[in-house]
Design a protein around this motif. Structure first.
Motif, PDB file in Angstrom:
ATOM      1  N   ASP A 156       0.836  -1.209   0.000  1.00 39.89           N
ATOM      2  CA  ASP A 156       0.000   0.000   0.000  1.00 39.89           C
ATOM      3  C   ASP A 156       0.869   1.257   0.000  1.00 39.89           C
ATOM      4  N   VAL A 231       5.624   7.588   7.770  1.00 41.41           N
ATOM      5  CA  VAL A 231       4.669   6.776   8.537  1.00 41.41           C
ATOM      6  C   VAL A 231       4.556   5.424   7.827  1.00 41.41           C
ATOM      7  N   ASN A 233       3.250   1.741   6.522  1.00 41.64           N
ATOM      8  CA  ASN A 233       1.874   1.366   6.156  1.00 41.64           C
ATOM      9  C   ASN A 233       1.283   0.278   7.055  1.00 41.64           C
ATOM     10  N   ASP A 234       2.047  -0.170   8.081  1.00 38.12           N
ATOM     11  CA  ASP A 234       1.474  -1.144   9.021  1.00 38.12           C
ATOM     12  C   ASP A 234       1.415  -0.574  10.446  1.00 38.12           C
ATOM     13  N   ASP A 235       1.573   0.744  10.573  1.00 36.67           N
ATOM     14  CA  ASP A 235       1.542   1.389  11.883  1.00 36.67           C
ATOM     15  C   ASP A 235       1.202   2.855  11.656  1.00 36.67           C
ATOM     16  N   ASN A 236       0.357   3.431  12.508  1.00 40.05           N
ATOM     17  CA  ASN A 236      -0.021   4.832  12.287  1.00 40.05           C
ATOM     18  C   ASN A 236       0.883   5.817  13.013  1.00 40.05           C
ATOM     19  N   ARG A 237       1.951   5.311  13.630  1.00 35.64           N
ATOM     20  CA  ARG A 237       2.907   6.201  14.285  1.00 35.64           C
ATOM     21  C   ARG A 237       4.045   6.557  13.324  1.00 35.64           C
ATOM     22  N   LYS A 238       4.632   7.728  13.561  1.00 37.05           N
ATOM     23  CA  LYS A 238       5.749   8.135  12.726  1.00 37.05           C
ATOM     24  C   LYS A 238       6.998   7.333  13.071  1.00 37.05           C
TER      25      LYS A 238
END
Length: 924
Positions: A156, A231, A233-238
């Motif tokens: 993604d 960021v 694509n498997d975590d919304n943290r920077k």
């Protein structure tokens, strides 16, 4: 002194082990509690004594097989012997086979980790620290084993070229290839690809630390920004919320950082134990001409051992990892990943020809990731052939640094070549004619770039100059020819008074400057997306360098962002233009001083006269004066080089000796001394003695002027002074699009026509134009949008505006399109045979509207001015939306004027008839 080769090797190994934190003991004095790591010499095994057995926290974990230095070429032969000791049973111990095996001569050390999936020896700078082997021994999997834990890549948000690069890179890691090269075109997301890979290595392969290596401070800052904004694509943290990222600004390296960003210069200084000023990181080391003959070796750093990094990502790896700097990479026991848009043979060779990703500029253009370019040629007589400085003319001489001027009589006709232009000789007329021609042709190159007051808006343009001095000349002439103020044209170079970063930021984000001139800021990290024009006023022999320079213009930018700096832009940037004023696209790639008594004699003649024995007062005085002037112009480094070639004498010492050779006071002293020494001698003898001493003084002053020094003086003088040729006006010999553009245009038109033929039965709009022309009145905005989207998907390089420009290059076109949708309708009409000349759709609609109104007015119908106003609104709406229905009268601009109700009020029962007729007539 009488040690044998084996003892010398072991002494060297002992020193290295000690520095690396190991305690060295003989088997007779063994104390395994003396430190975390103990290296026991001559430990007995069931296959004989091992040279060294390594114990960590009292447990054996590895062996070192020592060999004398001249066995370095046979290390592979000794691998089996080392492995035998590792598998052997140690005396008194019931040990398993030991995992870590070193074979070393003290000069060359090879290491094998037998916990790897396929254990393979690799050369290391020194030994690993005991703490490292302790950590490795505790883990159930080695790093090379953990690489097989990398899960399938989540694709993604990744481009196809990025997916391919990451997958092939990880395959290369799994094959234990120490080096891998990623070649991706400028603008295709190399850094994003690298950070995605780094993230996966830290998360899944449990890499301890990654080095992101750059060669300028600017690139380091950019990389830091990209890590901060990344960021996964498997975590919304920077990224920086998950892992610690440090950009090195001093010799202090944080041990808790997972990503370290540094210039290669800073790492080299750390490993050499020296401090580095930040200014040394401003330019990439590859730009520096000076290289030491012998490369001073780097030394082991306790704070930064060889295993400090598991992976090294090398940005712009085609530039600064060779020669002196290569040692930095060889120091670390780490995988190396090179990133570049423009690899050369040396780069590919360094990375063992392991090119895991090839994504060229051409491929990026085809995918719509980059934009292509067209070439516009400006040739002038002086640019191509040079000119002549005529004898008897007073020529202006200008010092490069101070810009101080003086006039000097030209003593002979002297031809200067195109190669000398803007270096030894400046011809302001040549610069002016190029800039004037550029200005005159810009409106034809970038059409429809006029503001509401009718003023042409210059697109963002970058001019490449030959030297810093050339930069200054160009800027002055650009401002004059465009009749503009200072902020219109600025210098972006490391030698500018303003902060180059702030000027670069203005050029990238603000309206001014419209034109920037540069010599050195061409590398990645200087990208300016709104840049639409590159003017080459310097030639480049390096293909690699030329590709980098072209890369400044390839970045894509959407229309809204482009309009923030170029408000008159009509379309999304889909190409850039190279103005070639020097032949770069065709070339093969791979100073009167009143004190001077002989002012008309060239310096080289003065030097040569002294060298061959001329000893005249005028000659010595003139030469002394020339050298005095030179001493004020040259740098400290150049003064040292002068002294090296002048028997250690400085320029001022040489000048003093030249002047003293004929100084009356000095000559009087000689005469007095000789008369005193030869008191009572015959006058002839005294005269002869004075002559000998005087000649000795003159010869002493002259003896430094050897061919080597003379050549140096002549060359260093040239680099500091230029002659200004005002006497030769220049003329344009060729101006216009490069003939290659017509070939490209033909390819574009052919490709678009073939695509239309291929899709004429699939897309509704094309079906109507090709097969059912009577249905053109049914054409809708949605149908045309469908054609555009399919074209963008199938052929990103064949944007309607690009195809339109291709037609313009080949034949006469009528008008310019308002946007991509109106452009594609005009192109469909042309290709399907409806129009013989490519005509802007608004002109077609205007013509059809006039004919329809004329026909109506000729009959019983007579429209009043209010009705005509509404009919013009309908015509304008159809021009942009291709069709009108009753429902559309609820939209702008009709709803503000009363909508469908007002239409009925004006046209009554004719309303439906007029709507239908206009749909049919305007699309005719």
């Amino acid at each position: 002194m009488n040690q044998n080769p084996e003892q010398i090797a072991r002494d060297s190994i002992d020193k290295q082990l000690t520095v690396c934190g190991w305690v060295i003991q003989s088997i007779k004095q063994v104390n395994l509690n003396a430190g975390i790591g103990v290296a026991v010499k001559e430990y007995l095994t069931d296959v004989g004594p091992a040279d060294y057995v390594l114990f960590v926290e009292g447990k054996p974990c590895g062996v070192i097989e020592a060999k004398r230095e001249d066995e370095g070429h046979r290390m592979n032969v000794h691998e089996e012997q080392g492995e035998d000791y590792a598998k052997a049973r140690l005396k008194h111990l019931k040990n398993e086979p030991l995992p870590f095996v070193y074979i070393s001569t003290g000069e060359v050390t090879r290491f094998t980790d037998f916990t790897d999936p396929k254990p393979r020896a690799r050369e290391v700078f020194s030994f690993h620290r005991p703490e490292t082997l302790k950590d490795w021994a505790k883990r159930d999997k080695s790093l090379r084993t953990r690489l097989f834990d990398l899960p399938a890549l989540q694709t993604d948000g990744l481009r196809e070229c990025q997916i391919k690069a990451i997958n092939k890179l990880e395959s290369s890691f799994k094959e234990d290839r120490p080096k891998a090269l990623i070649q991706m075109a400028t603008g295709s997301g190399k850094t994003f690809t690298a950070i995605t890979s780094v993230y996966r290595l830290l998360k899944y392969a449990k890499a301890k630390r990654v080095l992101f290596l750059v060669d300028t401070k600017n690139l380091g800052e950019q990389a830091e920004q990209e890590f901060m904004s990344f960021v996964p694509n498997d975590d919304n943290r920077k990224f920086t919320e998950l892992y610690s990222v440090q950009r090195l600004k001093s010799s202090n390296v944080a041990t808790d950082s997972q990503v370290c960003i540094s210039t290669i210069q800073r790492l080299y200084s750390i490993l050499k134990g020296t401090e580095l000023e930040e200014s040394a990181e401003e330019e990439n080391p590859n730009e520096r001409k000076w290289q030491p003959k012998e490369i001073p070796p780097i030394e082991y750093d306790v704070k930064m051992p060889i295993e400090f990094f598991d992976f090294i990502v090398i940005d712009e790896c085609h530039r600064s990892i060779y020669n002196l700097w290569k040692q930095v990479l060889e120091y670390y026991d780490a995988f190396e990943i090179g990133l570049t848009a423009t690899p050369d043979k040396r780069t590919i060779g360094y990375f063992d020809q392991n090119l895991v990703s090839e994504y060229s500029h051409e491929m990026a253009v085809a995918d719509g990731v980059n934009v292509g370019y067209e070439v516009f040629i400006i040739d002038t007589k002086v640019t191509q052939k040079g000119a002549t400085l005529w004898k008897g003319e007073y020529i202006e001489h200008r010092e490069r640094l101070s810009r101080k001027k003086r006039m000097e009589l030209q003593d002979e006709d002297e031809n200067y070549s195109k190669q000398q232009l803007d270096k030894d000789v400046v011809n302001p007329n040549q610069i002016r004619i190029i800039i004037r021609t550029f200005k005159e042709h810009l409106p034809g190159i970038f059409k429809e770039r006029y503001d509401k007051n009718g003023n042409f808006e210059v697109p963002k343009t970058l001019i490449f100059a030959k030297t810093d001095s050339h930069c200054n000349d160009i800027i002055d002439i650009v401002r004059e020819e465009f009749a503009e103020e200072n902020k219109f044209c600025k210098k972006i170079t490391y030698k500018t008074d303003e902060d180059p970063k702030s000027v670069l930021s203005q050029f990238r984000n603000d309206y001014h400057p419209r034109i920037a001139v540069t010599v050195d800021m061409i590398a990645t990290g200087t990208d300016v997306k709104p840049l639409e024009c590159l003017l080459f006023m310097r030639d480049v022999k390096s293909k690699n360098y030329f590709e980098q320079m072209k890369g400044r213009g390839t970045r894509t930018i959407d229309l809204d962002t482009l309009r923030k700096v170029t408000p008159t832009a009509q379309y999304t940037k889909d190409h850039f233009v190279i103005i070639d004023a020097i032949g770069v696209t065709k070339s093969l790639k791979t100073d009167s001083r009143p004190l001077e008594k002989k002012p008309g004699v060239p310096l080289k003649d003065l030097l040569q006269a002294v060298a061959v024995g001329a000893r005249e007062e005028e000659l010595f005085t003139s030469l002394a004066n020339r050298l005095t002037r030179l001493d004020k112009q040259i740098s400290e480094k150049e003064k040292k080089q002068f002294a090296e070639k002048a028997d250690g004498k400085s320029v001022s010492q040489v000048v003093k000796e030249l002047l003293n050779a004929f100084n009356p006071d000095v000559l009087e002293e000689i005469e007095t001394r000789v008369k005193s020494e030869k008191e009572g001698a015959a006058p002839v003898e005294i005269e002869a003695g004075i002559k000998v001493e005087t000649e000795k003084l003159q010869n002493e002053a002259a003896k430094v002027f050897t061919g080597e020094l003379n050549e140096y003086i002549e060359n260093v003088r040239r680099t500091h002074e230029q002659r200004i040729d005002f006497a030769n006006p220049d003329e344009v010999t060729k101006v216009g699009w490069d003939k290659d553009n017509k070939e490209k245009a033909t390819e574009l038109v052919t490709g678009f026509t073939e695509w239309m033929q291929l899709n004429k039965d699939e897309l509704t709009a094309l079906q109507i134009f090709y097969n059912q022309p009577f249905r053109r009145r049914e054409l809708t905005y949605t149908m045309i949008k469908e054609v555009l989207e399919k074209l963008q998907h199938d052929k990103p390089t064949h944007s309607p505006i690009s195809v339109w420009r291709a037609y313009e290059a080949l034949e006469q076109c009528n008008g310019s399109p308002r946007n991509e949708l109106t452009a594609i309708v005009s192109l469909i009409r042309k290709v399907s045979g409806l129009d013989t000349t490519l005509t802007a759709y608004d002109k077609t609609v205007d013509k059809n509207f006039q004919e329809w109104v004329f026909k109506k007015q000729a009959g019983a119908t007579k429209f009043n001015e209010e009705q005509m106003q509404w009919l013009r609104m309908i015509k304008e709406y159809v021009t942009n939306s291709f069709h009108i229905d009753k429902e559309d009268f609820d939209l702008n601009p009709f709803n503000a004027q009363g909508g469908l109700g007002k239409m009925w009020q004006l046209f009554g029962e004719q309303t439906d008839e007029i709507i239908n007729e206009l749909n049919e007539a305007l699309a005719a």
